[in-house]
Scaffold this motif. Structure first.
Motif, PDB file in Angstrom:
ATOM      1  N   VAL A  93       0.845  -1.188   0.000  1.00 41.60           N
ATOM      2  CA  VAL A  93       0.000   0.000   0.000  1.00 41.60           C
ATOM      3  C   VAL A  93       0.884   1.242   0.000  1.00 41.60           C
ATOM      4  O   VAL A  93       1.924   1.281   0.652  1.00 41.60           O
ATOM      5  CB  VAL A  93      -0.979  -0.001   1.211  1.00 41.60           C
ATOM      6  CG1 VAL A  93      -0.234   0.065   2.529  1.00 41.60           C
ATOM      7  CG2 VAL A  93      -1.980   1.133   1.108  1.00 41.60           C
ATOM      8  N   THR A  94       0.465   2.222  -0.794  1.00 42.11           N
ATOM      9  CA  THR A  94       1.094   3.539  -0.798  1.00 42.11           C
ATOM     10  C   THR A  94       0.049   4.521  -0.299  1.00 42.11           C
ATOM     11  O   THR A  94      -1.085   4.538  -0.810  1.00 42.11           O
ATOM     12  CB  THR A  94       1.572   3.932  -2.210  1.00 42.11           C
ATOM     13  OG1 THR A  94       2.505   2.952  -2.665  1.00 42.11           O
ATOM     14  CG2 THR A  94       2.234   5.307  -2.202  1.00 42.11           C
ATOM     15  N   VAL A  95       0.414   5.305   0.695  1.00 46.83           N
ATOM     16  CA  VAL A  95      -0.502   6.270   1.298  1.00 46.83           C
ATOM     17  C   VAL A  95       0.135   7.653   1.197  1.00 46.83           C
ATOM     18  O   VAL A  95       1.273   7.848   1.621  1.00 46.83           O
ATOM     19  CB  VAL A  95      -0.778   5.947   2.777  1.00 46.83           C
ATOM     20  CG1 VAL A  95      -1.681   7.000   3.408  1.00 46.83           C
ATOM     21  CG2 VAL A  95      -1.384   4.561   2.922  1.00 46.83           C
ATOM     22  N   LYS A  96      -0.610   8.583   0.654  1.00 47.26           N
ATOM     23  CA  LYS A  96      -0.173   9.979   0.580  1.00 47.26           C
ATOM     24  C   LYS A  96      -1.178  10.829   1.339  1.00 47.26           C
ATOM     25  O   LYS A  96      -2.377  10.779   1.053  1.00 47.26           O
ATOM     26  CB  LYS A  96      -0.086  10.435  -0.878  1.00 47.26           C
ATOM     27  CG  LYS A  96       0.368  11.874  -1.050  1.00 47.26           C
ATOM     28  CD  LYS A  96       0.469  12.197  -2.541  1.00 47.26           C
ATOM     29  CE  LYS A  96       0.849  13.621  -2.795  1.00 47.26           C
ATOM     30  NZ  LYS A  96       0.884  13.906  -4.254  1.00 47.26           N
ATOM     31  N   VAL A  97      -0.698  11.581   2.320  1.00 49.06           N
ATOM     32  CA  VAL A  97      -1.538  12.495   3.081  1.00 49.06           C
ATOM     33  C   VAL A  97      -1.098  13.910   2.725  1.00 49.06           C
ATOM     34  O   VAL A  97       0.070  14.263   2.876  1.00 49.06           O
ATOM     35  CB  VAL A  97      -1.423  12.266   4.602  1.00 49.06           C
ATOM     36  CG1 VAL A  97      -2.284  13.268   5.364  1.00 49.06           C
ATOM     37  CG2 VAL A  97      -1.829  10.830   4.958  1.00 49.06           C
ATOM     38  N   VAL A  98      -2.046  14.711   2.245  1.00 50.02           N
ATOM     39  CA  VAL A  98      -1.784  16.077   1.799  1.00 50.02           C
ATOM     40  C   VAL A  98      -2.443  17.065   2.752  1.00 50.02           C
ATOM     41  O   VAL A  98      -3.621  16.920   3.084  1.00 50.02           O
ATOM     42  CB  VAL A  98      -2.324  16.311   0.367  1.00 50.02           C
ATOM     43  CG1 VAL A  98      -2.053  17.734  -0.093  1.00 50.02           C
ATOM     44  CG2 VAL A  98      -1.737  15.294  -0.603  1.00 50.02           C
ATOM     45  N   ILE A 104       2.687  27.779   7.683  1.00 51.88           N
ATOM     46  CA  ILE A 104       4.107  28.012   7.860  1.00 51.88           C
ATOM     47  C   ILE A 104       4.498  29.251   7.059  1.00 51.88           C
ATOM     48  O   ILE A 104       3.822  29.601   6.083  1.00 51.88           O
ATOM     49  CB  ILE A 104       4.943  26.783   7.442  1.00 51.88           C
ATOM     50  CG1 ILE A 104       4.576  26.304   6.034  1.00 51.88           C
ATOM     51  CG2 ILE A 104       4.778  25.657   8.421  1.00 51.88           C
ATOM     52  CD1 ILE A 104       5.350  25.103   5.553  1.00 51.88           C
ATOM     53  N   PRO A 105       5.556  29.943   7.463  1.00 49.53           N
ATOM     54  CA  PRO A 105       5.953  31.168   6.761  1.00 49.53           C
ATOM     55  C   PRO A 105       6.171  30.926   5.272  1.00 49.53           C
ATOM     56  O   PRO A 105       6.666  29.881   4.861  1.00 49.53           O
ATOM     57  CB  PRO A 105       7.259  31.566   7.447  1.00 49.53           C
ATOM     58  CG  PRO A 105       7.188  30.926   8.786  1.00 49.53           C
ATOM     59  CD  PRO A 105       6.433  29.643   8.586  1.00 49.53           C
ATOM     60  N   GLY A 106       5.805  31.924   4.481  1.00 50.12           N
ATOM     61  CA  GLY A 106       5.870  31.789   3.035  1.00 50.12           C
ATOM     62  C   GLY A 106       4.562  31.231   2.521  1.00 50.12           C
ATOM     63  O   GLY A 106       3.657  30.898   3.283  1.00 50.12           O
ATOM     64  N   HIS A 107       4.442  31.134   1.217  1.00 51.13           N
ATOM     65  CA  HIS A 107       3.212  30.595   0.646  1.00 51.13           C
ATOM     66  C   HIS A 107       3.496  29.223   0.056  1.00 51.13           C
ATOM     67  O   HIS A 107       4.344  29.077  -0.815  1.00 51.13           O
ATOM     68  CB  HIS A 107       2.653  31.518  -0.440  1.00 51.13           C
ATOM     69  CG  HIS A 107       1.413  30.956  -1.065  1.00 51.13           C
ATOM     70  ND1 HIS A 107       0.217  30.921  -0.405  1.00 51.13           N
ATOM     71  CD2 HIS A 107       1.197  30.376  -2.259  1.00 51.13           C
ATOM     72  CE1 HIS A 107      -0.699  30.353  -1.174  1.00 51.13           C
ATOM     73  NE2 HIS A 107      -0.114  30.014  -2.308  1.00 51.13           N
ATOM     74  N   TYR A 108       2.793  28.235   0.537  1.00 54.29           N
ATOM     75  CA  TYR A 108       2.904  26.868   0.045  1.00 54.29           C
ATOM     76  C   TYR A 108       1.524  26.394  -0.337  1.00 54.29           C
ATOM     77  O   TYR A 108       0.568  26.581   0.413  1.00 54.29           O
ATOM     78  CB  TYR A 108       3.457  25.931   1.126  1.00 54.29           C
ATOM     79  CG  TYR A 108       4.840  26.309   1.599  1.00 54.29           C
ATOM     80  CD1 TYR A 108       5.960  25.781   0.985  1.00 54.29           C
ATOM     81  CD2 TYR A 108       5.011  27.193   2.650  1.00 54.29           C
ATOM     82  CE1 TYR A 108       7.233  26.118   1.412  1.00 54.29           C
ATOM     83  CE2 TYR A 108       6.276  27.535   3.084  1.00 54.29           C
ATOM     84  CZ  TYR A 108       7.378  26.996   2.461  1.00 54.29           C
ATOM     85  OH  TYR A 108       8.632  27.335   2.889  1.00 54.29           O
ATOM     86  N   GLU A 109       1.416  25.783  -1.488  1.00 53.41           N
ATOM     87  CA  GLU A 109       0.129  25.219  -1.889  1.00 53.41           C
ATOM     88  C   GLU A 109      -0.249  24.077  -0.970  1.00 53.41           C
ATOM     89  O   GLU A 109      -1.393  23.943  -0.553  1.00 53.41           O
ATOM     90  CB  GLU A 109       0.199  24.726  -3.326  1.00 53.41           C
ATOM     91  CG  GLU A 109      -1.113  24.157  -3.813  1.00 53.41           C
ATOM     92  CD  GLU A 109      -1.031  23.718  -5.250  1.00 53.41           C
ATOM     93  OE1 GLU A 109      -1.283  22.536  -5.501  1.00 53.41           O
ATOM     94  OE2 GLU A 109      -0.707  24.557  -6.100  1.00 53.41           O
ATOM     95  N   SER A 110       0.730  23.239  -0.654  1.00 54.10           N
ATOM     96  CA  SER A 110       0.464  22.109   0.227  1.00 54.10           C
ATOM     97  C   SER A 110       1.792  21.486   0.653  1.00 54.10           C
ATOM     98  O   SER A 110       2.835  21.745   0.060  1.00 54.10           O
ATOM     99  CB  SER A 110      -0.390  21.045  -0.469  1.00 54.10           C
ATOM    100  OG  SER A 110       0.322  20.455  -1.539  1.00 54.10           O
TER     101      SER A 110
END
Length: 121
Positions: A93-98, A104-110
């Motif tokens: 199984v591959t699990v990705k949690v977004v 957090i400082p700065g702009h991050y989409e995810s």
């Protein structure tokens, strides 16, 4: 190996290390790749020979909307171990949690964590 993929399952949870995350909560997305032999179910056309997507969703929901965790790494590990324990058909199984828009400082989409686990032989 055959694969069943479930993409962008959306949940609202209270996970994180910052006080506002555990107080206000936020959206999370989960992607799954479950590897198994699907030849029997493909021939039988019987749900008992494969994975019930609804049951997988319910299991992931119970973790993502359950007890708050500090780290998305912990959530991914709990999901992977629960899937392998609950569904004997799954070999890997591959699990990705977004986590969209992390505080957090700065702009991050995810930010996201992706792990791969296999059934112990």
């Amino acid at each position: 190996m055959d694969k069943i993929m479930m993409n962008q399952l959306e949940f609202y949870g209270y996970h994180g290390v910052y006080p506002e995350e555990t107080k206000l909560g936020q959206r999370f997305y989960v992607d799954l790749i479950m590897e198994m032999d699907l030849s029997k179910s493909a021939k039988s056309d019987n749900l008992n020979d494969t994975i019930d997507y609804g049951a997988v969703h319910d299991l992931v929901k119970s973790i993502m909307e359950g007890e708050p965790r500090n780290l998305v790494e912990t959530l991914a590990e709990e999901i992977s171990s629960s899937l392998l324990n609950e569904f004997s058909f799954i070999e890997n199984v591959t699990v990705k949690v977004v986590k969209p828009d992390p505080p957090i400082p700065g702009h991050y989409e995810s930010v996201a964590v992706e792990i791969m686990r296999s059934r112990s032989v």
